[in-house]
Design a protein around this motif. Structure first.
Motif, PDB file in Angstrom:
ATOM      1  N   CYS A 213       0.824  -1.211   0.000  1.00  0.00           N
ATOM      2  CA  CYS A 213       0.000   0.000   0.000  1.00  0.00           C
ATOM      3  C   CYS A 213       0.860   1.263   0.000  1.00  0.00           C
ATOM      4  O   CYS A 213       0.411   2.319  -0.461  1.00  0.00           O
ATOM      5  CB  CYS A 213      -0.940   0.010   1.199  1.00  0.00           C
ATOM      6  SG  CYS A 213      -2.421  -0.993   0.953  1.00  0.00           S
ATOM      7  N   ASN A 217       1.119   5.383  -2.412  1.00  0.00           N
ATOM      8  CA  ASN A 217       1.237   6.704  -1.805  1.00  0.00           C
ATOM      9  C   ASN A 217       2.099   7.612  -2.678  1.00  0.00           C
ATOM     10  O   ASN A 217       3.294   7.358  -2.873  1.00  0.00           O
ATOM     11  CB  ASN A 217       1.854   6.549  -0.407  1.00  0.00           C
ATOM     12  CG  ASN A 217       1.906   7.840   0.375  1.00  0.00           C
ATOM     13  OD1 ASN A 217       2.529   8.810  -0.058  1.00  0.00           O
ATOM     14  ND2 ASN A 217       1.273   7.852   1.533  1.00  0.00           N
ATOM     15  N   ARG A 261      -2.398   0.001   5.508  1.00  0.00           N
ATOM     16  CA  ARG A 261      -1.912   1.387   5.418  1.00  0.00           C
ATOM     17  C   ARG A 261      -1.446   1.922   6.763  1.00  0.00           C
ATOM     18  O   ARG A 261      -1.256   3.111   6.939  1.00  0.00           O
ATOM     19  CB  ARG A 261      -3.015   2.294   4.847  1.00  0.00           C
ATOM     20  CG  ARG A 261      -3.314   2.007   3.380  1.00  0.00           C
ATOM     21  CD  ARG A 261      -4.476   2.841   2.872  1.00  0.00           C
ATOM     22  NE  ARG A 261      -4.662   2.630   1.447  1.00  0.00           N
ATOM     23  CZ  ARG A 261      -5.307   1.589   0.926  1.00  0.00           C
ATOM     24  NH1 ARG A 261      -5.831   0.674   1.721  1.00  0.00           N
ATOM     25  NH2 ARG A 261      -5.431   1.454  -0.382  1.00  0.00           N
ATOM     26  N   SER A 271      -0.513   5.872   5.680  1.00  0.00           N
ATOM     27  CA  SER A 271      -0.462   6.019   4.240  1.00  0.00           C
ATOM     28  C   SER A 271      -1.865   6.095   3.651  1.00  0.00           C
ATOM     29  O   SER A 271      -2.853   5.743   4.308  1.00  0.00           O
ATOM     30  CB  SER A 271       0.294   4.832   3.622  1.00  0.00           C
ATOM     31  OG  SER A 271       0.526   5.023   2.253  1.00  0.00           O
ATOM     32  N   GLU A 272      -1.941   6.558   2.405  1.00  0.00           N
ATOM     33  CA  GLU A 272      -3.213   6.613   1.699  1.00  0.00           C
ATOM     34  C   GLU A 272      -2.965   6.468   0.209  1.00  0.00           C
ATOM     35  O   GLU A 272      -1.833   6.554  -0.258  1.00  0.00           O
ATOM     36  CB  GLU A 272      -3.939   7.921   2.004  1.00  0.00           C
ATOM     37  CG  GLU A 272      -3.160   9.167   1.653  1.00  0.00           C
ATOM     38  CD  GLU A 272      -3.867  10.436   2.110  1.00  0.00           C
ATOM     39  OE1 GLU A 272      -3.764  11.445   1.391  1.00  0.00           O
ATOM     40  OE2 GLU A 272      -4.515  10.414   3.178  1.00  0.00           O
TER      41      GLU A 272
END
Length: 400
Positions: A213, A217, A261, A271-272
């Motif tokens: 993931c 980002n 994340r 995170s995204e």
């Protein structure tokens, strides 16, 4: 790669990711240990009782994929790298040896930390003892013989420490010349663990991996490019690292990867970014059976990347959050599953709604306590969320 599956999905439609809130007695005992009172050995009896409790809790709620809640761990990744020969623990490793573009490392830099606990590979990696063999044996005593196959063991990804320190600061170059050599030996250790677990009855393993993931980002991608790191090549390296671990597994052993994340103290995320950047490569080249995907907030993006899911793999949708007590509804979860079905139907190859639905399961988005302190919810909240998963699965699928 595994060419066929005995079952095209995890054993059950409703799961949780693995970790559970520590019961009060264990929480208090762990707190004392953190304050320097007692030893890890003092925890054993309290852990045994706590695991009995959470196994019964899962069974009563109708969760059939049983875990020990990771109650013997202080952090979700404990039990692997700290047991391997060739890995040296460094309690005060300088922050300058951590890559600042990694989302959770960026938090450490922002907090002004000068050092942190980590490991460094100083010798050839060898598995001289089991990671979770004893844990599985104990769990076996708590379920009926026919339910042993439903026990799920969770373990951290082989890339966990490498992503912190990169190809230049993870291992001694006199020991391993490159990443492939490092991950080949690490993969052998994982395969030995997986084989021994299988031989004593384990049929369900989940690899927890926050790394994938991170590649979604944009800030990390920009940071890697600025540092001169080839992020596409590194993504390939991390896919290969897991494939080395899973190669040659028996067809009746389900292995999944949970992509996280971040789930730190207080339910903090790091995170995204949606799965769009990695979906084609990951879904089609990672040699696992199931993908546990976080889908509890907008930072996960939409379901469009599911179009890349091959027909012989499963997506477990993490629709129920563990980060706060707000309870989702059955209606909302059913609507989101239907949305995911529509995305799958648009895939290549196209598939019917029935086939698409059979490729889906539901779960919590992450664990309730990836670190022993747990997320800011109560045990009652935890029970309600697990019960919600079971009830929703019963209303969606007929084979629950």
């Amino acid at each position: 790669m595994s060419s066929s599956l005995v079952h095209l999905r995890p054993p059950f439609r409703a799961e949780h990711i693995g970790s559970l809130l520590r019961p009060a007695a264990l929480f208090q005992k762990r707190e004392l240990l953190e304050e320097g009172q007692g030893t890890p050995q003092d925890l054993k009896a309290v852990e045994d009782d706590a695991i009995k409790y959470v196994v019964k809790l899962q069974q009563e709620l109708g969760i059939k994929t049983i875990t020990d809640g990771e109650l013997r761990r202080g952090l979700f990744f404990e039990g692997v790298f700290d047991t391997l020969e060739g890995m040296t623990s460094i309690p005060n490793r300088p922050i300058s040896t951590f890559k600042p573009y990694i989302p959770h490392i960026a938090f450490m830099y922002a907090a002004g930390l000068q050092e942190s606990e980590s490991v460094f590979c100083t010798g050839k990696i060898k598995r001289t003892k089991g990671f979770y063999i004893d844990d599985f044996k104990y769990l076996k005593t708590l379920v009926s013989p026919e339910d042993v196959k439903s026990i799920k063991i969770t373990m951290c990804s082989p890339s966990w420490f490498h992503q912190r320190h990169g190809s230049d600061l993870t291992y001694d170059p006199s020991v391993y010349k490159n990443d492939d050599e490092y991950f080949d030996d690490l993969g052998l250790a994982y395969r030995e663990e997986i084989k021994e677990l299988y031989d004593i009855g384990c049929r369900h393993i989940q690899i927890d991996d926050p790394t994938f993931c991170y590649f979604c980002n944009e800030n990390m991608i920009a940071g890697m490019e600025k540092a001169g790191v080839d992020h596409e090549a590194l993504l390939d390296t991390y896919i290969r690292a897991i494939n080395v671990c899973t190669q040659g597994r028996p067809n009746d052993l389900t292995i999944g990867v949970h992509m996280c994340r971040g789930n730190f103290k207080g339910g903090v995320h790091f995170s995204e970014g949606g799965y769009d950047r990695i979906a084609v490569k990951l879904f089609n080249t990672l040699d696992v059976d199931t993908f546990y995907l976080e889908y509890d907030t907008e930072r996960a993006g939409d379901f469009a990347p599911l179009k890349q899911l091959p027909l012989n793999k499963v997506a477990v949708l993490g629709l129920v959050t563990t980060k706060n007590p707000k309870l989702e509804s059955v209606a909302d979860l059913k609507a989101r599953v239907n949305e995911a079905v529509r995305a799958l139907c648009e895939g290549n190859p196209k598939r019917s709604e029935a086939v698409a639905l059979d490729q889906l399961c539901i779960s919590t988005q992450c664990g309730f306590a990836s670190v022993w302190q747990g997320n800011p919810i109560t045990e009652e909240d935890e029970k309600k969320k697990l019960a919600l998963l079971v009830e929703t699965a019963k209303q969606i699928w007929t084979d629950v």
